[in-house]
Motif scaffolding. Structure first.
Motif, PDB file in Angstrom:
ATOM      1  N   VAL A 179      -5.028  77.516  34.055  1.00 32.86           N
ATOM      2  CA  VAL A 179      -4.863  77.481  32.681  1.00 32.86           C
ATOM      3  C   VAL A 179      -3.426  77.191  32.453  1.00 32.86           C
ATOM      4  CG1 VAL A 179      -5.284  79.543  31.417  1.00 32.86           C
ATOM      5  CG2 VAL A 179      -6.696  79.116  33.223  1.00 32.86           C
ATOM      6  N   ALA A 180      -2.821  76.968  31.414  1.00 34.97           N
ATOM      7  CA  ALA A 180      -1.698  75.918  31.511  1.00 34.97           C
ATOM      8  C   ALA A 180      -1.025  76.342  29.772  1.00 34.97           C
ATOM      9  CB  ALA A 180      -1.563  74.875  31.036  1.00 34.97           C
ATOM     10  N   SER A 181      -0.165  76.986  29.347  1.00 35.65           N
ATOM     11  CA  SER A 181      -0.337  77.387  27.655  1.00 35.65           C
ATOM     12  C   SER A 181       0.799  76.790  27.942  1.00 35.65           C
ATOM     13  CB  SER A 181      -0.014  79.002  28.186  1.00 35.65           C
ATOM     14  OG  SER A 181       1.140  79.927  28.542  1.00 35.65           O
ATOM     15  N   GLY A 182       0.904  76.323  26.619  1.00 34.95           N
ATOM     16  CA  GLY A 182       2.750  75.603  25.848  1.00 34.95           C
ATOM     17  C   GLY A 182       2.922  74.657  26.848  1.00 34.95           C
ATOM     18  N   PRO A 183       4.151  74.664  27.121  1.00 38.62           N
ATOM     19  CA  PRO A 183       4.920  73.410  27.964  1.00 38.62           C
ATOM     20  C   PRO A 183       3.921  73.718  29.462  1.00 38.62           C
ATOM     21  CG  PRO A 183       6.797  74.783  26.697  1.00 38.62           C
ATOM     22  CD  PRO A 183       4.904  75.529  27.150  1.00 38.62           C
ATOM     23  N   ASN A 184       3.684  75.141  29.740  1.00 34.44           N
ATOM     24  CA  ASN A 184       3.004  74.961  30.942  1.00 34.44           C
ATOM     25  C   ASN A 184       1.920  73.979  31.607  1.00 34.44           C
ATOM     26  OD1 ASN A 184       4.398  76.777  32.053  1.00 34.44           O
ATOM     27  ND2 ASN A 184       2.873  78.328  31.696  1.00 34.44           N
ATOM     28  N   ALA A 185       1.546  73.219  30.532  1.00 26.74           N
ATOM     29  CA  ALA A 185      -0.104  71.888  30.575  1.00 26.74           C
ATOM     30  C   ALA A 185       1.300  70.454  30.578  1.00 26.74           C
ATOM     31  CB  ALA A 185      -0.015  71.515  29.361  1.00 26.74           C
ATOM     32  N   LEU A 186       2.290  70.364  30.709  1.00 26.89           N
ATOM     33  CA  LEU A 186       3.157  69.526  31.677  1.00 26.89           C
ATOM     34  C   LEU A 186       3.180  69.562  32.881  1.00 26.89           C
ATOM     35  CD1 LEU A 186       3.978  69.646  28.669  1.00 26.89           C
ATOM     36  CD2 LEU A 186       5.949  68.457  29.072  1.00 26.89           C
ATOM     37  N   ILE A 187       2.727  70.267  33.693  1.00 24.52           N
ATOM     38  CA  ILE A 187       2.436  70.625  35.178  1.00 24.52           C
ATOM     39  C   ILE A 187       0.952  70.061  34.961  1.00 24.52           C
ATOM     40  CG2 ILE A 187       3.136  71.499  37.123  1.00 24.52           C
ATOM     41  CD1 ILE A 187       4.665  73.399  35.332  1.00 24.52           C
ATOM     42  N   ILE A 188       0.969  69.009  36.257  1.00 23.67           N
ATOM     43  CA  ILE A 188      -0.851  68.721  35.740  1.00 23.67           C
ATOM     44  C   ILE A 188      -1.512  69.301  36.599  1.00 23.67           C
ATOM     45  CG2 ILE A 188      -2.275  66.749  36.188  1.00 23.67           C
ATOM     46  CD1 ILE A 188      -0.128  65.566  34.266  1.00 23.67           C
ATOM     47  N   HIS A 189      -1.348  69.841  37.717  1.00 23.22           N
ATOM     48  CA  HIS A 189      -2.074  70.825  38.753  1.00 23.22           C
ATOM     49  C   HIS A 189      -1.095  72.588  38.892  1.00 23.22           C
ATOM     50  CE1 HIS A 189      -3.389  67.593  41.267  1.00 23.22           C
ATOM     51  NE2 HIS A 189      -4.009  67.679  40.484  1.00 23.22           N
ATOM     52  N   TYR A 190      -0.952  72.796  37.323  1.00 21.42           N
ATOM     53  CA  TYR A 190      -0.430  73.867  37.386  1.00 21.42           C
ATOM     54  C   TYR A 190      -1.822  75.464  37.602  1.00 21.42           C
ATOM     55  CZ  TYR A 190       1.173  78.376  34.376  1.00 21.42           C
ATOM     56  OH  TYR A 190       2.166  79.922  34.468  1.00 21.42           O
ATOM     57  N   THR A 191      -1.288  76.207  38.898  1.00 19.75           N
ATOM     58  CA  THR A 191      -2.310  77.029  38.528  1.00 19.75           C
ATOM     59  C   THR A 191      -1.445  78.275  39.522  1.00 19.75           C
ATOM     60  OG1 THR A 191      -1.687  76.467  41.371  1.00 19.75           O
ATOM     61  CG2 THR A 191      -3.611  75.076  40.356  1.00 19.75           C
ATOM     62  N   SER A 192      -0.308  78.635  39.054  1.00 30.75           N
ATOM     63  CA  SER A 192       0.032  79.753  39.115  1.00 30.75           C
ATOM     64  C   SER A 192      -0.533  80.865  38.338  1.00 30.75           C
ATOM     65  CB  SER A 192       1.645  79.058  38.849  1.00 30.75           C
ATOM     66  OG  SER A 192       2.243  79.420  39.150  1.00 30.75           O
ATOM     67  N   ASN A 193      -0.574  80.488  37.101  1.00 32.53           N
ATOM     68  CA  ASN A 193      -1.403  81.005  35.985  1.00 32.53           C
ATOM     69  C   ASN A 193      -1.084  82.611  35.706  1.00 32.53           C
ATOM     70  OD1 ASN A 193      -2.925  78.917  35.901  1.00 32.53           O
ATOM     71  ND2 ASN A 193      -4.734  79.899  37.096  1.00 32.53           N
ATOM     72  N   ASN A 194       0.536  82.595  35.396  1.00 34.65           N
ATOM     73  CA  ASN A 194       0.755  83.584  36.064  1.00 34.65           C
ATOM     74  C   ASN A 194       1.914  84.008  34.447  1.00 34.65           C
ATOM     75  OD1 ASN A 194       3.129  82.549  36.108  1.00 34.65           O
ATOM     76  ND2 ASN A 194       3.537  83.080  38.412  1.00 34.65           N
ATOM     77  N   GLN A 195       1.537  83.217  33.286  1.00 34.73           N
ATOM     78  CA  GLN A 195       2.459  83.796  32.183  1.00 34.73           C
ATOM     79  C   GLN A 195       1.737  84.455  31.189  1.00 34.73           C
ATOM     80  OE1 GLN A 195       5.362  80.005  32.027  1.00 34.73           O
ATOM     81  NE2 GLN A 195       6.534  81.878  32.472  1.00 34.73           N
ATOM     82  N   VAL A 196       2.622  84.500  30.166  1.00 33.42           N
ATOM     83  CA  VAL A 196       1.662  85.348  28.710  1.00 33.42           C
ATOM     84  C   VAL A 196       1.287  84.092  27.484  1.00 33.42           C
ATOM     85  CG1 VAL A 196       1.797  87.179  26.871  1.00 33.42           C
ATOM     86  CG2 VAL A 196       2.453  87.486  29.673  1.00 33.42           C
ATOM     87  N   VAL A 197       0.803  83.650  26.896  1.00 30.96           N
ATOM     88  CA  VAL A 197      -0.032  82.841  26.376  1.00 30.96           C
ATOM     89  C   VAL A 197       1.052  83.688  24.749  1.00 30.96           C
ATOM     90  CG1 VAL A 197      -1.967  81.873  24.071  1.00 30.96           C
ATOM     91  CG2 VAL A 197      -2.176  82.591  27.157  1.00 30.96           C
ATOM     92  N   GLN A 198       1.279  82.921  24.464  1.00 27.43           N
ATOM     93  CA  GLN A 198       2.503  83.163  22.930  1.00 27.43           C
ATOM     94  C   GLN A 198       1.565  82.045  21.582  1.00 27.43           C
ATOM     95  OE1 GLN A 198       5.066  84.756  23.073  1.00 27.43           O
ATOM     96  NE2 GLN A 198       4.834  85.518  25.601  1.00 27.43           N
ATOM     97  N   ASP A 199       1.787  82.529  20.489  1.00 24.24           N
ATOM     98  CA  ASP A 199       1.127  82.461  19.272  1.00 24.24           C
ATOM     99  C   ASP A 199       1.545  80.749  18.802  1.00 24.24           C
ATOM    100  OD1 ASP A 199       0.076  82.840  16.855  1.00 24.24           O
ATOM    101  OD2 ASP A 199       1.298  83.710  15.982  1.00 24.24           O
TER     102      ASP A 199
END
Length: 495
Positions: A291-311
């Protein structure tokens, strides 16, 4: 596009549907069976959605493919521990489950090729009944029921497996067996590891040595590639179970889009998706979700899922449940605010256009391999990006913007690719993913309006003779549907 019916397999729409028969509590068996779980398993089924005679056909197909004078041995998965004596939820070894439908740990099976009408002899090893252990861990299936329900010719305690294996290995010319964790670089690929894996305290050192010697022979053959060939083509019943798995995940995607809003955490989105899947009968997630919000989506296997979604951000969510033994795998990218910006819409349309064209090529008559499909994806994405003002140099696409492969087979395992050949032509009955993506880093050579955007769109596709079937059709994908799901315009509640 063709659809999947329910003829012949008796698959329920939801695993939570109530049955007419009264559940037997507590169960007498080590897994859900019709007498104890009529809301999950129908009378002719061995596991939910899969008839008993299909397991028989799988074993027969395997044994028919082997030379005469052959014996096959498989072992169950070990119980895995999270910490100390606290174990993870047990999941059976995929190949063992594919051939037996038996879901208990501390079990094994031996198949001997014989010349009778059945073509093989099956011995299933298990724990059997033990009232003291069952007081703590729940029921196990009796040897009598192993014979009657799982159609074994003989049922023996698991501690008898090493001696039986040793005896048969000396009789048969061809011994097909896979060592546990043979694909892991950390695990020794030795026959000794097989026995320690099964019952490390049950046998004396001398007996271990003698069984190891019996297996350390040139005629020992790998089994996994043979079973992989059978598993690559899904039966009609498997196709229906996989469609149900994709439906559960797809509906969860639609409702999770509605749930998402600026200020919510990525972990809450992941938890919401898992909750919805469980509510619909999923036994577990097929993998740790992205669940990669914003720039986190540039990490292909981003599984930390520990940040907050921004507008104004996009959410790239890659998630799927496991349902009745089969995985699902879907990726969608959607706007946290409910509407795509102009630049987001343009890049999303570029990826979607390529993805839909690639799905159309997933047919047997197209005579394409996964390698060829991937090359086509690069060509299509290059054209789309050039239209958006990207001036691509050598390596920009494959190394930076689109660094992953397009596809992988999926079934009982999320990635049924350890023994598959990406150069093999696609055949009707295969199920694969189609997942192109573009990930734009904030560097000067790419248009600034697309910086820090990561967009991937992934569907599960059943390869047909002339027409593909999208199994993950329930997950919104067209821009109007994605925005409609986010804004609550599709009539779906978020729970």
């Amino acid at each position: 596009m063709a659809s999947l019916g329910t003829r012949g397999c008796g698959l329920r729409a939801l695993a939570t549907e109530a049955g007419n028969a009264q559940d037997l509590k507590p169960s007498n068996y080590g897994q859900p069976l019709f007498p104890s779980h009529p809301h999950l398993v129908r009378p002719h089924e061995l596991t939910p959605g899969i008839p008993a005679d299909e397991y028989e056909r799988r074993r027969r197909a395997l044994m028919d493919s082997l030379p005469s004078d052959s014996v096959v041995a498989l072992v169950a998965a070990p119980v895995k521990y999270m910490s100390g004596s606290s174990s993870y939820k047990f999941r059976q070894a995929s190949d063992f489950w594919y051939l037996t439908g038996f879901e208990e740990p501390e079990s094994a099976v031996i198949l001997e090729k014989v010349s009778d009408s059945r073509g093989y002899r099956m011995t299933l090893f298990s724990s059997g009944k033990d009232s003291a252990k069952e007081k703590w861990d729940g029921a196990r299936t009796s040897f009598e029921d192993v014979l009657a329900i799982f159609k074994a010719d003989d049922a023996l305690p698991i501690h008898a497996f090493p001696s039986q294996l040793k005896s048969l290995a000396s009789v048969y010319s061809n011994v097909y067996i896979d060592l546990p964790n043979a694909s892991s670089k950390r695990s020794p690929r030795t026959a000794r590891s097989l026995l320690r894996y099964l019952s490390p305290s049950a046998q004396s050192r001398s007996e271990y040595e003698s069984v190891v010697d019996s297996l350390s022979i040139p005629r020992r053959q790998p089994l996994a590639p043979l079973i992989a060939k059978l598993r690559s083509i899904k039966s009609e019943c498997e196709q229906r179970v996989m469609r149900s798995a994709a439906d559960v995940s797809g509906h969860a995607f639609a409702k999770t889009m509605r749930f998402t809003q600026p200020g919510v955490s990525e972990s809450a989105i992941a938890a919401h998706f898992e909750y919805l899947c469980s509510l619909s009968g999923s036994q577990r997630l097929a993998y740790v979700p992205v669940v990669a919000s914003g720039p986190n989506a540039l990490i292909i296997h981003y599984t930390s899922n520990n940040q907050v979604v921004q507008d104004g951000e996009l959410i790239l969510m890659d998630a799927g449940c496991e349902y009745n033994g089969y995985a699902s795998d879907i990726t969608r990218t959607y706007p946290a605010s409910g509407s795509f910006t102009s630049a987001q819409r343009d890049l999303y349309t570029a990826v979607l256009t390529a993805q839909k064209a690639l799905i159309g090529q997933c047919t047997e008559v197209a005579s394409l391999s996964l390698h060829e499909l991937h090359r086509h994806s690069c060509e299509l994405l290059r054209v789309e990006l050039n239209q958006l003002g990207f001036r691509l140099h050598t390596g920009d696409l494959e190394r930076v913007l689109y660094p992953h492969f397009l596809s992988h087979p999926i079934g009982i395992d999320l990635h049924e690719s350890a023994n598959s050949d990406r150069g093999e032509q696609l055949k009707a009955g295969m199920v694969i993913t189609i997942e192109p993506g573009i990930y734009v880093p904030p560097v000067p050579q790419f248009p600034k309006s697309f910086h820090n955007m990561g967009i991937r769109i992934e569907d599960e596709v059943l390869v047909g003779k002339e027409h593909p079937i999208i199994l993950s059709i329930a997950a919104p994908k067209e821009i109007v549907d994605v925005e409609g799901a986010c804004q609550g315009l599709l009539g779906l509640q978020q729970y």
